[in-house]
Design an enzyme around this catalytic site. Structure first.
Site, PDB file in Angstrom:
ATOM      1  N   VAL A 102      -6.714 -13.482  38.637  1.00 30.54           N
ATOM      2  CA  VAL A 102      -7.106 -14.768  38.040  1.00 30.54           C
ATOM      3  C   VAL A 102      -6.009 -15.195  37.056  1.00 30.54           C
ATOM      4  O   VAL A 102      -5.757 -14.500  36.065  1.00 30.54           O
ATOM      5  CB  VAL A 102      -8.462 -14.655  37.313  1.00 30.54           C
ATOM      6  CG1 VAL A 102      -8.839 -16.008  36.706  1.00 30.54           C
ATOM      7  CG2 VAL A 102      -9.550 -14.185  38.274  1.00 30.54           C
ATOM      8  N   HIS A 106      -6.407 -12.763  30.406  1.00 30.09           N
ATOM      9  CA  HIS A 106      -7.649 -12.070  30.046  1.00 30.09           C
ATOM     10  C   HIS A 106      -7.340 -10.616  29.756  1.00 30.09           C
ATOM     11  O   HIS A 106      -6.464 -10.010  30.373  1.00 30.09           O
ATOM     12  CB  HIS A 106      -8.701 -12.175  31.151  1.00 30.09           C
ATOM     13  CG  HIS A 106      -8.214 -11.803  32.526  1.00 30.09           C
ATOM     14  ND1 HIS A 106      -7.430 -12.641  33.286  1.00 30.09           N
ATOM     15  CD2 HIS A 106      -8.407 -10.689  33.270  1.00 30.09           C
ATOM     16  CE1 HIS A 106      -7.149 -12.049  34.441  1.00 30.09           C
ATOM     17  NE2 HIS A 106      -7.734 -10.860  34.449  1.00 30.09           N
TER      18      HIS A 106
END
Ligand code: AMP
Length: 122
Positions: A102, A106
């Site tokens: 993704v 993160h």
């Protein structure tokens, strides 16, 4: 160099287009449970800003965003009981060799069991 895809799944979570299991939300950060947990504790912490990778965030985020992000991580460690406790592993994957799925920065916070070796031998 860091071209951000606004259709990535975490951008859609931040816009409220798809649900998430929120652990903690602050002005600049969101922490939520990974949909496919790799350990009993598996929380993702993301900045709300459009940053692709750790180095992108570290280079271009404001001091306020950077502090908020790390304070959120610290709170998640407490809230999930990994610290103080038996500990955790924090991982971030970046781009092709990092095998990032993704493309929104993160940090994975993983715990609740021994996490094994740092990386698989190549
Ligand atoms: P990475 O390979 O570091 O990019 O990790 C992406 C992580 O996002 C994986 O651990 C996925 O299980 C997780 N993930 C993908 N979609 C969602 C979602 N909708 N909600 C929560 N976690 C997700």
């Amino acid at each position: 160099m860091h071209s951000y895809d606004p259709q990535n799944i975490f951008a859609r979570i931040l816009r409220g287009e798809i649900p998430n299991k929120t652990v903690l939300e602050t002005e600049h950060s969101l922490a939520f449970h990974d949909i496919n947990p790799a350990a009993p504790v598996h929380v993702l912490v993301i900045p709300k800003g459009a940053y692709v990778t750790f180095d992108h965030f570290a280079a271009e985020a404001s001091a306020e965003e950077i502090v908020d992000f790390h304070r959120t991580c610290a709170q998640v460690c407490q809230m999930t009981g990994v610290m103080p406790g038996k500990g955790y592993r924090a991982i971030t994957n970046a781009a092709e060799h990092g095998m990032q799925e993704v493309p929104h920065y993160h940090l994975h916070i993983l715990g609740g069991r021994p996490m094994g070796r740092l990386v698989d031998p190549a």
